[in-house]
Each structure stands twice: as structure tokens, then as C-alpha cells.
Design a protein around this motif. Structure first.
Motif, PDB file in Angstrom:
ATOM      1  N   PRO A  65     -11.318  -4.491  -0.429  1.00  0.00           N
ATOM      2  CA  PRO A  65     -10.081  -4.132  -1.129  1.00  0.00           C
ATOM      3  C   PRO A  65     -10.247  -2.916  -2.044  1.00  0.00           C
ATOM      4  O   PRO A  65      -9.354  -2.072  -2.106  1.00  0.00           O
ATOM      5  CB  PRO A  65      -9.747  -5.388  -1.939  1.00  0.00           C
ATOM      6  CG  PRO A  65     -10.443  -6.496  -1.233  1.00  0.00           C
ATOM      7  CD  PRO A  65     -11.679  -5.899  -0.636  1.00  0.00           C
ATOM      8  N   LEU A 108       0.852  -1.195   0.000  1.00  0.00           N
ATOM      9  CA  LEU A 108       0.000   0.000   0.000  1.00  0.00           C
ATOM     10  C   LEU A 108       0.891   1.249   0.000  1.00  0.00           C
ATOM     11  O   LEU A 108       1.089   1.897   1.046  1.00  0.00           O
ATOM     12  CB  LEU A 108      -0.925  -0.005   1.223  1.00  0.00           C
ATOM     13  CG  LEU A 108      -2.022  -1.082   1.218  1.00  0.00           C
ATOM     14  CD1 LEU A 108      -2.682  -1.206   2.594  1.00  0.00           C
ATOM     15  CD2 LEU A 108      -3.083  -0.794   0.140  1.00  0.00           C
ATOM     16  N   ASP A 122      -5.803   4.390  -0.636  1.00  0.00           N
ATOM     17  CA  ASP A 122      -4.356   4.366  -0.911  1.00  0.00           C
ATOM     18  C   ASP A 122      -3.994   5.409  -1.968  1.00  0.00           C
ATOM     19  O   ASP A 122      -3.009   6.138  -1.817  1.00  0.00           O
ATOM     20  CB  ASP A 122      -3.927   2.966  -1.370  1.00  0.00           C
ATOM     21  CG  ASP A 122      -2.414   2.816  -1.368  1.00  0.00           C
ATOM     22  OD1 ASP A 122      -1.801   2.959  -0.285  1.00  0.00           O
ATOM     23  OD2 ASP A 122      -1.839   2.582  -2.452  1.00  0.00           O
ATOM     24  N   ASP A 165     -13.058  -3.980   5.281  1.00  0.00           N
ATOM     25  CA  ASP A 165     -11.861  -4.536   4.651  1.00  0.00           C
ATOM     26  C   ASP A 165     -12.029  -4.702   3.144  1.00  0.00           C
ATOM     27  O   ASP A 165     -11.325  -5.488   2.516  1.00  0.00           O
ATOM     28  CB  ASP A 165     -11.500  -5.880   5.300  1.00  0.00           C
ATOM     29  CG  ASP A 165     -10.989  -5.678   6.715  1.00  0.00           C
ATOM     30  OD1 ASP A 165     -10.281  -4.669   6.948  1.00  0.00           O
ATOM     31  OD2 ASP A 165     -11.311  -6.507   7.586  1.00  0.00           O
ATOM     32  N   SER A 206      -3.826  -4.469  11.157  1.00  0.00           N
ATOM     33  CA  SER A 206      -4.492  -4.051   9.917  1.00  0.00           C
ATOM     34  C   SER A 206      -4.188  -2.571   9.700  1.00  0.00           C
ATOM     35  O   SER A 206      -3.725  -1.886  10.620  1.00  0.00           O
ATOM     36  CB  SER A 206      -6.009  -4.226  10.081  1.00  0.00           C
ATOM     37  OG  SER A 206      -6.462  -3.391  11.133  1.00  0.00           O
ATOM     38  N   LEU A 221      -9.980   0.141  -0.041  1.00  0.00           N
ATOM     39  CA  LEU A 221      -8.611   0.293   0.448  1.00  0.00           C
ATOM     40  C   LEU A 221      -7.718   0.900  -0.635  1.00  0.00           C
ATOM     41  O   LEU A 221      -6.914   1.798  -0.369  1.00  0.00           O
ATOM     42  CB  LEU A 221      -8.090  -1.084   0.870  1.00  0.00           C
ATOM     43  CG  LEU A 221      -6.968  -1.129   1.910  1.00  0.00           C
ATOM     44  CD1 LEU A 221      -7.357  -0.371   3.179  1.00  0.00           C
ATOM     45  CD2 LEU A 221      -6.623  -2.581   2.251  1.00  0.00           C
ATOM     46  N   PHE A 222      -7.881   0.437  -1.862  1.00  0.00           N
ATOM     47  CA  PHE A 222      -7.059   0.968  -2.963  1.00  0.00           C
ATOM     48  C   PHE A 222      -7.428   2.415  -3.277  1.00  0.00           C
ATOM     49  O   PHE A 222      -6.565   3.207  -3.655  1.00  0.00           O
ATOM     50  CB  PHE A 222      -7.159   0.073  -4.201  1.00  0.00           C
ATOM     51  CG  PHE A 222      -6.419  -1.224  -4.033  1.00  0.00           C
ATOM     52  CD1 PHE A 222      -5.065  -1.220  -3.685  1.00  0.00           C
ATOM     53  CD2 PHE A 222      -7.054  -2.448  -4.189  1.00  0.00           C
ATOM     54  CE1 PHE A 222      -4.366  -2.414  -3.492  1.00  0.00           C
ATOM     55  CE2 PHE A 222      -6.365  -3.647  -4.002  1.00  0.00           C
ATOM     56  CZ  PHE A 222      -5.017  -3.626  -3.648  1.00  0.00           C
TER      57      PHE A 222
END
Ligand SMILES: [Fe+2]
Ligand SMILES: [Fe+2]
Length: 175
Positions: free
Chosen positions: A149, A37, A156, A147, A83, A152-153
Motif C-alpha cells: 500500500p 486512488l 498515486d 501490492d 488490480s 501504491l500511495f
């Protein structure tokens, strides 16, 4: 006005605390690199640089006030978190602790009737509002996406945008 011994000792402790903060964030940056990340890692690296700047502000204040900077060993921070959320919750809790330390410094400056130190410390009072808010903003986002993904990206990519702005030569303002 020469700074008193009590404030000098307390500011030396704060220099160590700011450098320890930098070390925590550098460790978190490495943790995020290991997760793949890079945006999160970038954000933490910027924060680590900011903390060095905070330490240097205290350093210069002591020097300007005819105090003596005494550096001490820096504790080793954790190297792993459960995490991304755990890391940012830890960062947020850490900043709340730093806010309490800054408040204690202001109390001491008031007790010592050291207006120069008090005035200097006010920058940190404002900075801590920003520090807590920016860590909490990421905690909130991570709580929203759980969570997932994809989320999260996206976060990021957002955190990849953060840029550390170095102060102009001779000035440690900003951050
Ligand atoms: Fe700081
Ligand atoms: Fe900041």
C-alpha cells in the motif's frame, strides 16, 4: 490533394478507435476513483482527454483533405479490472494495438502514394512511442511495489501531478 477513398475509410475507423481509447481510459479513471486512488484516476482522465485530441487530429486532416468524416457507434469498454496493475497492463497492451493500427495506416498511405497523409501520420508514429513508454513505466513501477500500500500511495501521488495541456485555439498539436 483530395484524399482517396481507402485512406478516408481507414481514417474514419481510426477516429472511432481513438474515441474508443478515450472511453477505455475514462472507464479506468472511474475504476481508480472507486478504489480511492485519485492520482491514478487523474492520470487516466488526462489520457482520456488526449485520446479525444488524437481523434480530432484525424478529423481535421480528413476535413482539410476534402474527405468526409463519418462517426460511428463507440463500443463499450470494460468497467472493472482485477488490480491497478491489471488496468495498466491492459492500457499498455491497448497502446501496442494502436501502434499496429498507426503502422497499418502508414503502410496504406505509402501504398496509395499519399505523401500528405504519410507526413501527417508521422506525428502519430512518434506519439505512439511516448504512449507505450508512459504506460509501460507505470506497469514497471506497479510490478516493483507489488501490492504494498505504501508504494501504491507514492505512485498515486506521482500520477496526481499529470496535467492535461489543451492545444491552443485552432491547433490540435501536442499531446
Ligand atoms: Fe491515441
Ligand atoms: Fe501522449
Amino acid at each position: 490533394m483530395v484524399i482517396g477513398q481507402a485512406l478516408q475509410d481507414a481514417i474514419n475507423k481510426q477516429i472511432n478507435a481513438e474515441l474508443y481509447s478515450s472511453y477505455i481510459y475514462l472507464s479506468m479513471s472511474a475504476y481508480f476513483e472507486s478504489l480511492g486512488l485519485p492520482g491514478f484516476a487523474n492520470w487516466m482522465r488526462c489520457q482520456a482527454q488526449e485520446e479525444v485530441l488524437h481523434a480530432m487530429k484525424f478529423y481535421h486532416h480528413l476535413c482539410e483533405r476534402d474527405g468526409r468524416v463519418v462517426v460511428a457507434a463507440i463500443d463499450g469498454p470494460a468497467t472493472d479490472w482485477e488490480s491497478p496493475l491489471d488496468a495498466f497492463e491492459t492500457a499498455y497492451a491497448h497502446e501496442q494495438k494502436v501502434t499496429a493500427m498507426i503502422s497499418a495506416l502508414v503502410d496504406l498511405a505509402e501504398q496509395e502514394k499519399d505523401r500528405a497523409a504519410n507526413n501527417f501520420l508521422q506525428w502519430f508514429v512518434g506519439e505512439q512511442v511516448e504512449e507505450e513508454a508512459s504506460a509501460k513505466a507505470v506497469v514497471d513501477k506497479l510490478n516493483l511495489i507489488k501490492d504494498a500500500p505504501a508504494g501504491l500511495f507514492m505512485v498515486d501521488a506521482e500520477l496526481a501531478q499529470r496535467v492535461f495541456v489543451a492545444p491552443p485555439p485552432g491547433g490540435e498539436a501536442g499531446a
